[in-house]
Motif scaffolding. Structure first.
Motif, PDB file in Angstrom:
ATOM      1  N   TYR A   1      33.221 -23.487  11.823  1.00  0.00           N
ATOM      2  CA  TYR A   1      33.117 -23.531  10.373  1.00  0.00           C
ATOM      3  C   TYR A   1      31.661 -23.666   9.918  1.00  0.00           C
ATOM      4  O   TYR A   1      31.294 -23.184   8.840  1.00  0.00           O
ATOM      5  CB  TYR A   1      33.949 -24.683   9.799  1.00  0.00           C
ATOM      6  N   GLU A   2      30.829 -24.283  10.733  1.00  0.00           N
ATOM      7  CA  GLU A   2      29.416 -24.392  10.394  1.00  0.00           C
ATOM      8  C   GLU A   2      28.806 -23.010  10.225  1.00  0.00           C
ATOM      9  O   GLU A   2      27.969 -22.783   9.344  1.00  0.00           O
ATOM     10  CB  GLU A   2      28.676 -25.174  11.479  1.00  0.00           C
ATOM     11  N   ARG A   3      29.222 -22.076  11.059  1.00  0.00           N
ATOM     12  CA  ARG A   3      28.728 -20.697  10.956  1.00  0.00           C
ATOM     13  C   ARG A   3      29.242 -20.035   9.683  1.00  0.00           C
ATOM     14  O   ARG A   3      28.508 -19.328   8.987  1.00  0.00           O
ATOM     15  CB  ARG A   3      29.151 -19.899  12.192  1.00  0.00           C
ATOM     16  N   ILE A   4      30.520 -20.276   9.384  1.00  0.00           N
ATOM     17  CA  ILE A   4      31.105 -19.733   8.167  1.00  0.00           C
ATOM     18  C   ILE A   4      30.405 -20.326   6.938  1.00  0.00           C
ATOM     19  O   ILE A   4      30.128 -19.626   5.958  1.00  0.00           O
ATOM     20  CB  ILE A   4      32.621 -20.049   8.100  1.00  0.00           C
ATOM     21  N   ALA A   5      30.098 -21.621   7.006  1.00  0.00           N
ATOM     22  CA  ALA A   5      29.463 -22.309   5.881  1.00  0.00           C
ATOM     23  C   ALA A   5      28.088 -21.712   5.571  1.00  0.00           C
ATOM     24  O   ALA A   5      27.695 -21.616   4.398  1.00  0.00           O
ATOM     25  CB  ALA A   5      29.336 -23.800   6.179  1.00  0.00           C
ATOM     26  N   ALA A   6      27.349 -21.321   6.606  1.00  0.00           N
ATOM     27  CA  ALA A   6      26.035 -20.717   6.384  1.00  0.00           C
ATOM     28  C   ALA A   6      26.177 -19.398   5.632  1.00  0.00           C
ATOM     29  O   ALA A   6      25.432 -19.114   4.687  1.00  0.00           O
ATOM     30  CB  ALA A   6      25.334 -20.500   7.722  1.00  0.00           C
ATOM     31  N   GLU A   7      27.154 -18.584   6.029  1.00  0.00           N
ATOM     32  CA  GLU A   7      27.413 -17.330   5.314  1.00  0.00           C
ATOM     33  C   GLU A   7      27.854 -17.610   3.889  1.00  0.00           C
ATOM     34  O   GLU A   7      27.477 -16.907   2.944  1.00  0.00           O
ATOM     35  CB  GLU A   7      28.483 -16.519   6.036  1.00  0.00           C
ATOM     36  N   LEU A   8      28.668 -18.635   3.730  1.00  0.00           N
ATOM     37  CA  LEU A   8      29.182 -18.992   2.415  1.00  0.00           C
ATOM     38  C   LEU A   8      28.047 -19.384   1.480  1.00  0.00           C
ATOM     39  O   LEU A   8      28.023 -18.975   0.305  1.00  0.00           O
ATOM     40  CB  LEU A   8      30.181 -20.141   2.546  1.00  0.00           C
ATOM     41  N   ARG A   9      27.082 -20.164   1.967  1.00  0.00           N
ATOM     42  CA  ARG A   9      25.977 -20.595   1.114  1.00  0.00           C
ATOM     43  C   ARG A   9      25.134 -19.399   0.684  1.00  0.00           C
ATOM     44  O   ARG A   9      24.572 -19.383  -0.415  1.00  0.00           O
ATOM     45  CB  ARG A   9      25.118 -21.630   1.837  1.00  0.00           C
ATOM     46  N   LEU A  10      25.059 -18.373   1.541  1.00  0.00           N
ATOM     47  CA  LEU A  10      24.356 -17.156   1.153  1.00  0.00           C
ATOM     48  C   LEU A  10      25.088 -16.463   0.007  1.00  0.00           C
ATOM     49  O   LEU A  10      24.467 -15.889  -0.884  1.00  0.00           O
ATOM     50  CB  LEU A  10      24.223 -16.209   2.348  1.00  0.00           C
ATOM     51  N   CYS A  11      26.415 -16.529   0.029  1.00  0.00           N
ATOM     52  CA  CYS A  11      27.203 -15.978  -1.078  1.00  0.00           C
ATOM     53  C   CYS A  11      26.858 -16.695  -2.370  1.00  0.00           C
ATOM     54  O   CYS A  11      26.671 -16.072  -3.419  1.00  0.00           O
ATOM     55  CB  CYS A  11      28.702 -16.120  -0.802  1.00  0.00           C
ATOM     56  N   PHE A  12      26.747 -18.025  -2.297  1.00  0.00           N
ATOM     57  CA  PHE A  12      26.406 -18.814  -3.482  1.00  0.00           C
ATOM     58  C   PHE A  12      25.021 -18.427  -3.999  1.00  0.00           C
ATOM     59  O   PHE A  12      24.757 -18.480  -5.201  1.00  0.00           O
ATOM     60  CB  PHE A  12      26.421 -20.310  -3.161  1.00  0.00           C
ATOM     61  N   GLY A  13      24.134 -18.054  -3.071  1.00  0.00           N
ATOM     62  CA  GLY A  13      22.777 -17.696  -3.448  1.00  0.00           C
ATOM     63  C   GLY A  13      22.685 -16.442  -4.288  1.00  0.00           C
ATOM     64  O   GLY A  13      21.636 -16.143  -4.864  1.00  0.00           O
ATOM     65  N   LEU A  14      23.771 -15.689  -4.366  1.00  0.00           N
ATOM     66  CA  LEU A  14      23.790 -14.461  -5.163  1.00  0.00           C
ATOM     67  C   LEU A  14      23.971 -14.741  -6.647  1.00  0.00           C
ATOM     68  O   LEU A  14      23.715 -13.889  -7.481  1.00  0.00           O
ATOM     69  CB  LEU A  14      24.928 -13.546  -4.680  1.00  0.00           C
TER      70      LEU A  14
END
Length: 221
Positions: free
Chosen positions: A151-164
């Protein structure tokens, strides 16, 4: 740095450190990463750093462009949909089977309280970080080190989504209260209802991020 730290090979340790920067929102989608700056920051050789970059590129968190360097990845529509598919399976399932006195619920409570404080002063980056901690704690309800690491890996991708999102308040502000509601249900021993509420949360969050990505693509074109 030694060849292994806390049982991890150096490249994996570096990758984990950079992943933490992604999760905290310190690195933005599309940002170019300086080998010199990161080598100095982590006090490692460029060869070790390149290996960490390679691992993160394999995970889809970075991308390498010939003759240009290494950049933070920009999420795509398909990656966002896949991330939320995984989140629904893991997070909703974690809540529905959890014990209402699990220690991770204390971490969920701390994250919610932190998010409320940050929201009061419009610290949306801080609210986003507290949100990430809340959802990591939800996954910890499963008592699976492998799932938490995944999930830590998924969370990093998720935060990039938020950065949009150009307006982070739009995403984070309403979800603070939704997190609080999920937490209250768990503390009351209503695990099934908490899982159902999380599904509503994730569906709404996914639509918000996809709309933001769609606007970003339109603007770029």
């Amino acid at each position: 740095m030694t060849e292994t730290i806390e049982g991890l090979p150096l490249a994996d340790r570096l990758a984990k450190g950079i992943r933490t920067l992604l999760i905290s929102g310190e690195l933005a989608p599309g940002q170019r990463l300086s080998e010199a700056a990161f080598s100095e920051r982590f006090d490692v050789s460029r060869n070790s750093l390149r290996e960490a970059f390679r691992l993160l590129t394999k995970d889809g968190l970075l991308r390498h462009e010939a003759n240009r360097g290494v950049f933070v990845a920009v999420p795509t529509m398909s990656s966002v949909i896949d991330i939320y598919r995984v989140r629904r399976m893991v997070e909703c399932g974690a809540l529905r089977q959890a014990w209402h006195k699990h220690l991770a619920i204390k971490a969920m409570r701390a994250a919610v309280e932190d998010a409320k404080v940050k929201r009061e002063v419009a610290d949306w980056l801080g609210v986003g970080s507290a949100n990430m901690k809340f959802h990591a704690a939800v996954v910890d309800l499963l008592d699976s080190a492998r799932l938490s690491d995944f999930y830590e890996r998924i969370a990093a991708e998720l935060r990039l989504c938020f950065g949009l999102l150009k307006d982070p308040e739009q995403l984070h502000s309403p979800f603070v209260d939704m997190n609080s509601k999920i937490l209250s249900l768990m503390e009351e021993g209503k695990a099934q209802e908490a899982g159902d509420e999380m599904e509503i949360y994730l569906n709404l969050s996914e639509r918000t991020v996809l709309k933001a990505l769609e606007r970003a693509v339109e603007h770029a074109s």
